[in-house]
Design a protein around this motif. Structure first.
Motif, PDB file in Angstrom:
ATOM      1  N   THR A 161      10.928 -23.505 104.059  1.00  0.00           N
ATOM      2  CA  THR A 161       9.653 -23.765 103.395  1.00  0.00           C
ATOM      3  C   THR A 161       8.487 -23.435 104.322  1.00  0.00           C
ATOM      4  N   ALA A 164       8.032 -19.701 104.235  1.00  0.00           N
ATOM      5  CA  ALA A 164       7.354 -19.287 103.000  1.00  0.00           C
ATOM      6  C   ALA A 164       5.861 -19.580 103.071  1.00  0.00           C
ATOM      7  N   ALA A 165       5.499 -20.742 103.634  1.00  0.00           N
ATOM      8  CA  ALA A 165       4.082 -21.082 103.759  1.00  0.00           C
ATOM      9  C   ALA A 165       3.372 -20.116 104.705  1.00  0.00           C
ATOM     10  N   ARG A 168       2.650 -16.923 102.844  1.00  0.00           N
ATOM     11  CA  ARG A 168       1.541 -17.062 101.899  1.00  0.00           C
ATOM     12  C   ARG A 168       0.195 -17.037 102.618  1.00  0.00           C
ATOM     13  N   GLY A 169       0.171 -17.508 103.854  1.00  0.00           N
ATOM     14  CA  GLY A 169      -1.089 -17.553 104.597  1.00  0.00           C
ATOM     15  C   GLY A 169      -1.436 -16.271 105.336  1.00  0.00           C
ATOM     16  N   ARG A 170      -0.571 -15.271 105.317  1.00  0.00           N
ATOM     17  CA  ARG A 170      -0.842 -14.014 106.038  1.00  0.00           C
ATOM     18  C   ARG A 170      -1.879 -13.186 105.286  1.00  0.00           C
TER      19      ARG A 170
END
Length: 222
Positions: A161, A164-165, A168-170
């Protein structure tokens, strides 16, 4: 369209089902052992009661009034005469026997015979009560194990997880390789494939930029 599913939910369900089945198997095995041991213990109690009753009767030479109960009863025979009556038919052989809903132990010495019995219903009720206490004591163990399993699965999946976070923040223009240090070996192929894909994109972007640079140079040169 493929229906979405949760890896955490699937892991928790399978582990919970496996732990529950193992718990049930353990309780069932314990119930069989307890039933066998309780039966032997009750038979030993019957044998001891018969020996004590025979010794008391022979030493006293008489027996006060004995009333047969619903759960435990005793019969005493002296030279064929019934001194105390019991609800099952008279027995002729010594030892433990099952007779008409009773577990009876017969013991004789000379003309005196003693038969002590426990009703099957009473023995069954005692066993059921013991097993109920066993389940009541073991149930918190199962609940604790299920809570621990849920927490363990969440902890194990935390790196995934977090990965995955991080994705998403890239920034969309960030084509640098993603970090794989915190991921377990089972999930390592995912970032490795992603890094290979990003490397391919970087190569194509670099080639396009080089082409644009060369084209601009050619257009500026007379």
């Amino acid at each position: 369209m493929t229906r979405p599913w949760s890896l955490r939910g699937r892991l928790v369900r399978r582990v919970v089902v496996g732990a529950s089945l193992a718990w049930l198997a353990g309780v069932g095995l314990a119930a069989l052992v307890i039933a066998h041991e309780m039966s032997e213990l009750m038979d030993t109690s019957l044998r001891g009661s018969a020996r004590m009753s025979l010794a008391l009767y022979q030493s006293a030479g008489e027996m006060g009034q004995v009333r047969a109960g619903n759960d435990v009863a005793i019969r005493i025979l002296d030279a064929g005469q019934v001194v105390a009556e019991a609800p099952w038919p008279p027995l002729t052989q010594n030892g433990g026997q099952d007779v008409d809903g009773w577990r009876v132990f017969r013991l004789s010495n000379g003309p005196v015979a003693v038969e002590v019995g426990q009703s099957d219903e009473w023995r069954r009720d005692e066993l059921v009560e013991t097993l109920a206490w066993l389940v009541a004591l073991m149930l918190p163990v199962l609940l604790t194990a299920l809570i621990a399993v849920r927490g363990t699965v969440a902890t194990v999946l935390r790196p995934a997880t977090g990965f995955a976070a991080a994705l998403r923040g890239r920034d969309a223009r960030d084509l640098s390789p993603v970090a794989t240090d915190d991921l377990p070996d089972e999930l390592a192929p995912i970032p490795q494939a992603l890094n290979f894909y990003l490397a391919s994109i970087r190569t194509h972007v670099g080639a396009e930029r080089q082409f644009v640079t060369n084209a601009a140079h050619e257009l500026r040169t007379p």
